[in-house]
Write a protein that holds these residues in place. Structure first.
Motif, short mmCIF file in Angstrom:
data_model
loop_
_atom_site.label_atom_id
_atom_site.label_comp_id
_atom_site.label_asym_id
_atom_site.label_seq_id
_atom_site.Cartn_x
_atom_site.Cartn_y
_atom_site.Cartn_z
N LEU A 134 9.64 8.55 -2.04
CA LEU A 134 8.40 8.30 -2.78
C LEU A 134 7.26 8.00 -1.81
O LEU A 134 6.16 8.55 -1.94
CB LEU A 134 8.60 7.15 -3.77
N HIS A 135 7.51 7.18 -0.82
CA HIS A 135 6.47 6.86 0.15
C HIS A 135 6.13 8.05 1.03
O HIS A 135 4.97 8.21 1.42
CB HIS A 135 6.85 5.63 0.97
N LEU A 136 7.10 8.90 1.32
CA LEU A 136 6.80 10.11 2.11
C LEU A 136 5.83 11.01 1.35
O LEU A 136 4.89 11.55 1.94
CB LEU A 136 8.09 10.87 2.43
N ARG A 188 0.41 8.17 8.40
CA ARG A 188 1.81 8.00 8.81
C ARG A 188 2.43 6.89 7.97
O ARG A 188 1.74 5.99 7.49
CB ARG A 188 1.93 7.73 10.30
N SER A 189 3.71 6.97 7.81
CA SER A 189 4.41 6.04 6.94
C SER A 189 4.55 4.67 7.58
O SER A 189 4.85 4.55 8.76
CB SER A 189 5.79 6.60 6.60
N GLU A 190 4.31 3.65 6.80
CA GLU A 190 4.51 2.25 7.20
C GLU A 190 5.57 1.67 6.27
O GLU A 190 5.72 2.12 5.14
CB GLU A 190 3.20 1.46 7.04
N PRO A 191 6.28 0.66 6.72
CA PRO A 191 7.36 0.09 5.88
C PRO A 191 6.84 -0.84 4.78
O PRO A 191 7.21 -2.00 4.70
CB PRO A 191 8.23 -0.65 6.89
N THR A 192 5.98 -0.31 3.92
CA THR A 192 5.46 -1.11 2.81
C THR A 192 6.41 -1.02 1.62
O THR A 192 7.12 -0.03 1.45
CB THR A 192 4.07 -0.60 2.39
N PRO A 193 6.41 -2.03 0.76
CA PRO A 193 7.32 -1.98 -0.38
C PRO A 193 6.75 -1.15 -1.53
O PRO A 193 5.54 -1.07 -1.71
CB PRO A 193 7.44 -3.46 -0.79
N THR A 194 7.63 -0.56 -2.29
CA THR A 194 7.25 0.13 -3.52
C THR A 194 7.02 -0.89 -4.63
O THR A 194 6.03 -0.82 -5.35
CB THR A 194 8.36 1.12 -3.93
N LEU A 195 7.94 -1.81 -4.74
CA LEU A 195 7.85 -2.91 -5.71
C LEU A 195 7.88 -4.22 -4.92
O LEU A 195 8.53 -4.30 -3.88
CB LEU A 195 9.04 -2.89 -6.68
N VAL A 196 7.22 -5.24 -5.42
CA VAL A 196 7.20 -6.52 -4.70
C VAL A 196 7.13 -7.68 -5.69
O VAL A 196 6.51 -7.56 -6.76
CB VAL A 196 6.04 -6.56 -3.68
N ARG A 197 7.78 -8.79 -5.31
CA ARG A 197 7.82 -9.98 -6.17
C ARG A 197 8.14 -11.19 -5.28
O ARG A 197 8.97 -11.09 -4.38
CB ARG A 197 8.94 -9.80 -7.20
N LEU A 198 7.51 -12.30 -5.53
CA LEU A 198 7.85 -13.53 -4.80
C LEU A 198 9.25 -13.99 -5.18
O LEU A 198 9.64 -13.94 -6.35
CB LEU A 198 6.87 -14.65 -5.15
N LEU A 199 10.00 -14.44 -4.19
CA LEU A 199 11.35 -14.95 -4.45
C LEU A 199 11.33 -16.04 -5.52
O LEU A 199 12.18 -16.06 -6.41
CB LEU A 199 11.98 -15.49 -3.15
N LEU A 235 1.58 5.52 -6.58
CA LEU A 235 3.03 5.65 -6.68
C LEU A 235 3.49 6.26 -8.00
O LEU A 235 4.45 7.04 -8.03
CB LEU A 235 3.69 4.29 -6.49
N ARG A 236 2.83 5.95 -9.11
CA ARG A 236 3.31 6.42 -10.41
C ARG A 236 3.30 7.95 -10.51
O ARG A 236 4.33 8.55 -10.88
CB ARG A 236 2.52 5.79 -11.55
N GLU A 296 -6.13 15.22 -5.37
CA GLU A 296 -6.18 16.66 -5.08
C GLU A 296 -5.01 17.10 -4.22
O GLU A 296 -4.40 18.15 -4.47
CB GLU A 296 -7.51 17.03 -4.42
N ALA A 297 -4.68 16.31 -3.22
CA ALA A 297 -3.55 16.65 -2.34
C ALA A 297 -2.23 16.62 -3.11
O ALA A 297 -1.37 17.49 -2.91
CB ALA A 297 -3.51 15.70 -1.15
N LEU A 298 -2.06 15.65 -4.00
CA LEU A 298 -0.83 15.59 -4.77
C LEU A 298 -0.75 16.74 -5.76
O LEU A 298 0.32 17.31 -5.97
CB LEU A 298 -0.69 14.24 -5.49
#
Length: 194
Positions: free
Chosen positions: A55-57, A66-77, A143-144, A184-186
């Protein structure tokens, strides 16, 4: 000390204070250790996440970055623990006799007990899309539609892009221009996939 503690529950260092735990499903558990530093203390508040690599690619390719290690979903513990609170932090004091290694291990134990089961709920792209729709993503507009594309729901992806571009109205700011270029790119990627 923190890296060692989270490595014991399956996370390897990625960048800065972020860690990944790859799964065989094309997703990774993501952990960000948010720190607040003061003169004699530092507090750690773990952020949980899930990252879907494909999905991130797609998003990164459409954004031309360039791809960074970001989260798709995120939530505080703290929000997935029984207390359901953003106030849960682990405090490390310079003048305290508390064993910092034990404190870090306690944090990792809570990540293992509460965070990993939360991450495991999002192993498939369908589950991740449900998480995006539930508000667990910081980058929903990007992302959606990309998730819909990867799920072969082309018409819905195009409809989502068109709606989000329409919602920009007459905005000419940098964020709006960036999103229009992404859309447009997508769309070009969607056309190439048919």
């Amino acid at each position: 000390m923190l890296s060692t503690a989270v490595a014991a529950v399956g996370f390897r260092h990625s960048t800065g204070q972020t860690y990944l735990a790859p799964h065989d499903s094309g997703t990774s558990g993501w952990l960000g250790l948010q720190m607040r530093v003061e003169a004699d203390t530092f507090d750690v508040s773990p952020n949980l996440g899930v990252r879907h690599e494909d999905l991130h690619l797609v998003v990164d390719r459409a954004c031309g970055r360039r791809s960074e290690p970001t989260p798709t979903l995120v939530r505080l513990l703290g929000y997935v623990m029984p207390q359901n609170s953003s106030l849960i932090v682990w405090e490390f004091r310079r003048d305290d006799d508390t064993d910092w290694v034990a404190q870090a291990a306690n944090m990792a134990q809570h990540i293992e007990s509460y965070g990993i089961p939360w991450m495991d709920r999002f192993r498939s792209l369908d589950e991740i899309l449900a998480g995006i729709d539930a508000g667990l993503s910081l980058h929903r507009p990007y992302l959606r539609p990309a998730a819909l594309m990867l799920l072969n729901r082309r018409a819905e992806a195009l409809e989502q892009l068109d709606e989000d571009v329409r919602n920009l109205g007459y905005r000419t700011d940098l964020a709006a221009a960036h999103f229009r270029r992404f859309a447009e790119a997508l769309k070009t990627q969607l056309d190439a996939a048919t």
